[in-house]
Motif scaffolding. Structure first.
Motif, PDB file in Angstrom:
ATOM      1  N   LYS A   1      -7.561   2.288   6.629  1.00 24.06           N
ATOM      2  CA  LYS A   1      -6.609   4.014   5.558  1.00 24.06           C
ATOM      3  C   LYS A   1      -6.167   3.113   4.784  1.00 24.06           C
ATOM      4  O   LYS A   1      -5.439   4.230   3.739  1.00 24.06           O
ATOM      5  CB  LYS A   1      -6.499   4.615   7.325  1.00 24.06           C
ATOM      6  CG  LYS A   1      -6.230   5.702   6.818  1.00 24.06           C
ATOM      7  CD  LYS A   1      -6.587   6.459   5.684  1.00 24.06           C
ATOM      8  CE  LYS A   1      -5.962   8.100   5.486  1.00 24.06           C
ATOM      9  NZ  LYS A   1      -6.422   8.927   5.330  1.00 24.06           N
ATOM     10  N   THR A   2      -4.245   2.210   5.566  1.00 19.11           N
ATOM     11  CA  THR A   2      -3.411   2.415   4.403  1.00 19.11           C
ATOM     12  C   THR A   2      -2.939   1.704   3.646  1.00 19.11           C
ATOM     13  O   THR A   2      -2.903   1.701   2.438  1.00 19.11           O
ATOM     14  CB  THR A   2      -2.082   1.907   5.395  1.00 19.11           C
ATOM     15  OG1 THR A   2      -2.744   0.796   5.813  1.00 19.11           O
ATOM     16  CG2 THR A   2      -2.415   2.974   7.073  1.00 19.11           C
ATOM     17  N   ILE A   3      -4.561   0.729   3.591  1.00 17.53           N
ATOM     18  CA  ILE A   3      -4.640  -0.061   1.573  1.00 17.53           C
ATOM     19  C   ILE A   3      -4.542   1.064   0.699  1.00 17.53           C
ATOM     20  O   ILE A   3      -5.483   1.706   0.777  1.00 17.53           O
ATOM     21  CB  ILE A   3      -5.810  -0.519   1.689  1.00 17.53           C
ATOM     22  CG1 ILE A   3      -5.404  -2.318   2.989  1.00 17.53           C
ATOM     23  CG2 ILE A   3      -5.662  -1.182   0.754  1.00 17.53           C
ATOM     24  CD1 ILE A   3      -6.512  -2.891   2.736  1.00 17.53           C
ATOM     25  N   GLY A   4      -3.284   0.872  -0.304  1.00 10.57           N
ATOM     26  CA  GLY A   4      -3.805   2.103  -1.562  1.00 10.57           C
ATOM     27  C   GLY A   4      -1.996   2.776  -1.168  1.00 10.57           C
ATOM     28  O   GLY A   4      -2.158   3.702  -1.842  1.00 10.57           O
TER      29      GLY A   4
ATOM     30  N   PHE B   1       1.634  -2.390  -9.845  1.00 10.11           N
ATOM     31  CA  PHE B   1       1.360  -3.227  -8.055  1.00 10.11           C
ATOM     32  C   PHE B   1       1.553  -1.921  -7.120  1.00 10.11           C
ATOM     33  O   PHE B   1       3.188  -1.354  -7.252  1.00 10.11           O
ATOM     34  CB  PHE B   1       1.625  -4.002  -8.039  1.00 10.11           C
ATOM     35  CG  PHE B   1       0.911  -4.910  -6.636  1.00 10.11           C
ATOM     36  CD1 PHE B   1      -0.910  -4.293  -6.639  1.00 10.11           C
ATOM     37  CD2 PHE B   1       1.432  -5.524  -5.311  1.00 10.11           C
ATOM     38  CE1 PHE B   1      -1.379  -5.288  -5.630  1.00 10.11           C
ATOM     39  CE2 PHE B   1       0.843  -6.062  -4.941  1.00 10.11           C
ATOM     40  CZ  PHE B   1      -0.205  -5.636  -4.793  1.00 10.11           C
ATOM     41  N   GLY B   2       0.782  -1.188  -6.418  1.00 12.79           N
ATOM     42  CA  GLY B   2       1.894  -0.319  -4.890  1.00 12.79           C
ATOM     43  C   GLY B   2       2.440  -1.245  -4.716  1.00 12.79           C
ATOM     44  O   GLY B   2       2.716  -2.174  -4.271  1.00 12.79           O
ATOM     45  N   LYS B   3       3.488  -0.639  -4.227  1.00 16.01           N
ATOM     46  CA  LYS B   3       5.067  -0.551  -3.344  1.00 16.01           C
ATOM     47  C   LYS B   3       4.948  -0.521  -1.482  1.00 16.01           C
ATOM     48  O   LYS B   3       5.640  -0.147  -0.886  1.00 16.01           O
ATOM     49  CB  LYS B   3       6.054   0.090  -3.791  1.00 16.01           C
ATOM     50  CG  LYS B   3       6.116  -0.466  -5.572  1.00 16.01           C
ATOM     51  CD  LYS B   3       6.806   0.478  -5.646  1.00 16.01           C
ATOM     52  CE  LYS B   3       7.308  -0.144  -7.760  1.00 16.01           C
ATOM     53  NZ  LYS B   3       5.975   0.047  -8.396  1.00 16.01           N
ATOM     54  N   GLY B   4       3.354   0.361  -0.911  1.00 17.80           N
ATOM     55  CA  GLY B   4       3.193   0.840   0.338  1.00 17.80           C
ATOM     56  C   GLY B   4       2.855  -0.422   0.975  1.00 17.80           C
ATOM     57  O   GLY B   4       3.180  -1.368   0.777  1.00 17.80           O
ATOM     58  N   THR B   5       1.235  -0.547   0.799  1.00 16.76           N
ATOM     59  CA  THR B   5       0.300  -1.330   1.062  1.00 16.76           C
ATOM     60  C   THR B   5      -0.535  -1.635   0.197  1.00 16.76           C
ATOM     61  O   THR B   5      -1.552  -0.587   0.142  1.00 16.76           O
ATOM     62  CB  THR B   5      -0.534  -1.053   3.322  1.00 16.76           C
ATOM     63  OG1 THR B   5       0.797  -0.799   3.677  1.00 16.76           O
ATOM     64  CG2 THR B   5      -1.386  -1.750   2.897  1.00 16.76           C
ATOM     65  N   ALA B   6      -0.357  -2.503  -0.190  1.00 21.84           N
ATOM     66  CA  ALA B   6      -1.409  -2.759  -1.599  1.00 21.84           C
ATOM     67  C   ALA B   6      -1.817  -4.050  -1.708  1.00 21.84           C
ATOM     68  O   ALA B   6      -1.340  -5.115  -1.010  1.00 21.84           O
ATOM     69  CB  ALA B   6      -0.446  -2.254  -2.732  1.00 21.84           C
ATOM     70  N   VAL B   7      -3.011  -4.343  -2.581  1.00 19.30           N
ATOM     71  CA  VAL B   7      -3.653  -5.235  -2.395  1.00 19.30           C
ATOM     72  C   VAL B   7      -4.073  -5.687  -4.356  1.00 19.30           C
ATOM     73  O   VAL B   7      -4.888  -4.367  -4.108  1.00 19.30           O
ATOM     74  CB  VAL B   7      -5.243  -5.218  -1.332  1.00 19.30           C
ATOM     75  CG1 VAL B   7      -6.323  -6.257  -1.647  1.00 19.30           C
ATOM     76  CG2 VAL B   7      -4.465  -5.623  -0.247  1.00 19.30           C
ATOM     77  N   PHE B   8      -4.427  -6.864  -4.296  1.00 19.25           N
ATOM     78  CA  PHE B   8      -5.099  -7.315  -5.323  1.00 19.25           C
ATOM     79  C   PHE B   8      -5.917  -8.129  -5.205  1.00 19.25           C
ATOM     80  O   PHE B   8      -5.482  -9.854  -4.527  1.00 19.25           O
ATOM     81  CB  PHE B   8      -3.950  -7.944  -6.933  1.00 19.25           C
ATOM     82  CG  PHE B   8      -4.256  -8.068  -8.234  1.00 19.25           C
ATOM     83  CD1 PHE B   8      -6.084  -7.744  -8.461  1.00 19.25           C
ATOM     84  CD2 PHE B   8      -3.421  -8.820  -8.781  1.00 19.25           C
ATOM     85  CE1 PHE B   8      -6.118  -8.283  -9.534  1.00 19.25           C
ATOM     86  CE2 PHE B   8      -4.203  -9.289  -9.781  1.00 19.25           C
ATOM     87  CZ  PHE B   8      -5.545  -9.030 -10.473  1.00 19.25           C
TER      88      PHE B   8
ATOM     89  N   PHE C   1      -4.723  -2.241  -6.761  1.00 23.14           N
ATOM     90  CA  PHE C   1      -4.106  -1.094  -6.010  1.00 23.14           C
ATOM     91  C   PHE C   1      -2.805  -0.814  -6.495  1.00 23.14           C
ATOM     92  O   PHE C   1      -2.065  -1.248  -5.980  1.00 23.14           O
ATOM     93  CB  PHE C   1      -3.913  -0.748  -4.527  1.00 23.14           C
ATOM     94  CG  PHE C   1      -5.778  -0.738  -3.728  1.00 23.14           C
ATOM     95  CD1 PHE C   1      -6.589   0.380  -2.937  1.00 23.14           C
ATOM     96  CD2 PHE C   1      -6.685  -2.107  -3.370  1.00 23.14           C
ATOM     97  CE1 PHE C   1      -7.798   0.604  -2.790  1.00 23.14           C
ATOM     98  CE2 PHE C   1      -7.345  -2.445  -2.983  1.00 23.14           C
ATOM     99  CZ  PHE C   1      -7.850  -0.980  -3.147  1.00 23.14           C
ATOM    100  N   PHE C   2      -2.690   0.180  -7.535  1.00 24.92           N
ATOM    101  CA  PHE C   2      -1.273   0.288  -8.086  1.00 24.92           C
ATOM    102  C   PHE C   2      -0.073   1.194  -7.121  1.00 24.92           C
ATOM    103  O   PHE C   2      -1.193   2.036  -6.484  1.00 24.92           O
ATOM    104  CB  PHE C   2      -1.701   0.957  -9.132  1.00 24.92           C
ATOM    105  CG  PHE C   2      -2.489   0.280 -10.003  1.00 24.92           C
ATOM    106  CD1 PHE C   2      -1.698  -0.727 -11.396  1.00 24.92           C
ATOM    107  CD2 PHE C   2      -4.230   0.242 -10.168  1.00 24.92           C
ATOM    108  CE1 PHE C   2      -2.756  -1.782 -12.046  1.00 24.92           C
ATOM    109  CE2 PHE C   2      -4.994  -1.402 -11.477  1.00 24.92           C
ATOM    110  CZ  PHE C   2      -3.376  -2.143 -11.904  1.00 24.92           C
ATOM    111  N   ASP C   3       0.563   1.444  -7.857  1.00 19.99           N
ATOM    112  CA  ASP C   3       1.589   2.359  -7.090  1.00 19.99           C
ATOM    113  C   ASP C   3       1.175   3.954  -7.380  1.00 19.99           C
ATOM    114  O   ASP C   3       0.701   3.818  -8.693  1.00 19.99           O
ATOM    115  CB  ASP C   3       2.634   2.469  -8.104  1.00 19.99           C
ATOM    116  CG  ASP C   3       4.106   3.119  -7.050  1.00 19.99           C
ATOM    117  OD1 ASP C   3       3.563   4.337  -7.541  1.00 19.99           O
ATOM    118  OD2 ASP C   3       5.103   2.652  -7.673  1.00 19.99           O
TER     119      ASP C   3
END
Length: 518
Positions: free
Chosen positions: A101-104, A173-180, A342-344
């Motif tokens: 759920k939190t990814i992204g 790139f995302g600053k919460g929960t993010a993946v590349f 998953f970007f900001d």
């Protein structure tokens, strides 16, 4: 001519004074503001070890989705209240439990309409987002590299030791929960040197728009800040972990099952809490045991941030994704249908996607020892924030410590405080209004008559007190056709938007009254 001093200790800024003898105001008398001394309450709130607990649960029916942490111990006032919101925002982005759920997802805490607004947004799990952000105007794909299809590869017909075959995004790139995340689609050797084989991908801390104009393109090791490199199949993977030591041997070699196999290696850069991790998933690893190639603390790595901007330090440091292909498409390919970034969601181009289908789940079948988390950021769940202290919740404008999301779709978290976050409300001026004497004054905000005597800049002295004296007396006519006898004069101090400040100590207002013609 009469000099009148009004005083009050009322916290709402009302000066209501009774006099022992009548004050006579002749017809069309005039009043001028003379001086004001007022101490606006700084609204001190000490965040300490007894009131700084915060938790966020992405699904209230799943106890494992709850993360907790503590705010920085610090005193907050009207002068630095924005720092409290930033600290709360950073903490929420850190304590999100890494799950599908939190990814992204990413949090933002701001003031909107005077109220505290806590919200999350998410970058959808959609391959088109990666493709859109690796092409103009949001990024660039150079030379013979292709990123907009089911296969990411370069078709120059030969291996390339330079970084010419590069795709990079100008989006953060995302600053919460993010993946590349990428998966190897093809990996075999050509006859050239190791550096003409394989691929690299990672996150740079320099905006790539400033790096890609040379010919040939060759990023420095330092610019490949977080980097994963695969060369020949027999060469171990190497990484840059952000510590200035480059091409560190992971002791793990590629495990290529076959062209297009779902069991080929998957590699991801993962923002989880304060950490930036590089993780490998492969079919020849123990069950449920992913390979952690490195883990770097972003708060430690980026203590000052971009241009010493506190909004761009630590986990808020901008990082930009890139992919470099060295081997040509006959020997090296990345699975373009599987790859995701998953970007900001607050700063980047993640809106306007026609479909938010969560395709990644269908690609995760296989015999990998450990499998990456299936990203389902738009999944509908009831989420909740809990503030450990009622006093802190009240300071932020909330009336309860349990904050349930207002989002009807249950896809993001959204909550507005019922009351204003008053410490954040700063104004350039104060208004002095007479409450029981009608002046020939008019106000554009209320679009009508308002007995405003003066507006005063909120310039404080070294003790934090506003002490103001008129340079010139500007007399305003009273609206009285007949003499008025007063024993009570009532005035109030307001902010420029006519809301009440919170005042501490003694307030003193002096005015001058004269008859017309004096």
């Amino acid at each position: 001519m009469k000099f009148i001093r009004l005083v009050s200790e009322d916290s709402n800024g009302i000066l209501d004074n009774e006099f022992n003898s009548d004050i006579i105001l002749e017809p069309k008398a005039q009043i001028a503001y003379r001086s004001l001394a007022v101490d606006i309450d700084p609204q001190l709130f000490p965040v300490n070890g007894s009131n700084n607990g915060i938790s966020f649960q992405s699904s209230i029916v799943d106890a494992t989705s709850k993360g907790s942490g503590t705010l920085t111990i610090k005193d907050y006032t009207t002068a630095n209240s924005d720092d409290l919101l930033l600290d709360l925002q950073n903490l929420l982005n850190v304590i999100m439990v890494y799950n599908s759920k939190t990814i992204g997802h990413q949090f933002q805490c701001i003031i909107k309409g005077g109220k505290t607004r806590i919200e999350s947004q998410f970058c959808p799990n959609n391959v088109q987002i990666l493709r859109n952000n690796f092409k103009a105007p949001f990024g660039v794909t150079k030379n013979n590299l292709t990123t907009g299809s089911a296969t990411i590869s370069q078709n120059s017909g030969a291996g390339d030791a330079t970084d010419n075959q590069i795709a990079a995004s100008f989006q953060e790139f995302g600053k919460g929960t993010a993946v590349f995340r990428i998966r190897v689609k093809r990996h075999t050797d050509n006859a050239g040197a190791s550096n003409t084989n394989g691929f690299e991908f990672g996150l740079t801390n320099v905006n790539p728009s400033t790096l890609l104009d040379s010919n040939p393109i060759n990023l420095t090791d330092a610019q490949k800040f977080y980097n994963f490199k695969a060369q020949k199949v027999g060469d171990n993977y190497v990484v840059n972990a952000g510590d200035g030591v480059f091409d560190v041997d992971t002791t793990i070699a590629p495990n290529v099952v076959g062209d297009g196999s779902a069991d080929n290696d998957i590699i991801e850069f993962r923002k989880e809490g304060k950490l930036l991790k590089c993780v490998l998933f492969r079919s020849n690893q123990p069950i449920d045991s992913e390979d952690l190639l490195f883990s770097d603390n972003l708060d430690t790595r980026f203590p000052t941030g971009v241009d010493n901007d506190p909004l761009r330090t630590g986990i808020n440091q901008p990082l930009f994704p890139y992919i470099i292909m060295h081997g040509d498409d006959t020997t090296c390919q990345i699975d373009g249908s599987f790859s995701r970034c998953f970007f900001d969601p607050f700063r980047s181009n993640v809106v306007g996607i026609a479909s938010e289908s969560e395709e990644l789940a269908s690609h995760n079948a296989g015999t990998l020892g450990a499998r990456p988390s299936q990203a389902r950021p738009s999944r509908q769940t009831d989420s909740q924030i809990v503030i450990s202290s009622f006093e802190l919740a009240q300071y932020l404008g909330f009336e309860t410590t349990i904050l349930n999301s207002e989002d009807a779709d249950r896809r993001v978290f959204l909550k507005h405080s019922k009351n204003n976050f008053t410490p954040s409300q700063t104004y350039d001026n104060l208004v002095v209004e007479l409450m029981n004497v009608q002046l020939e004054s008019y106000d554009g905000l209320t679009k009508g008559r308002k007995s405003i005597l003066a507006t005063i800049p909120t310039v404080q002295n070294e003790n934090g007190v506003i002490v103001n004296e008129a340079n010139n007396l500007i007399f305003i006519d009273l609206d009285n056709a007949n003499p008025i006898s007063l024993r009570n004069i009532k005035a109030r101090i307001l902010y420029g938007d006519l809301t009440q400040p919170i005042i501490t100590g003694l307030t003193a207002l002096s005015i001058i009254i004269k008859n017309k013609g004096e």
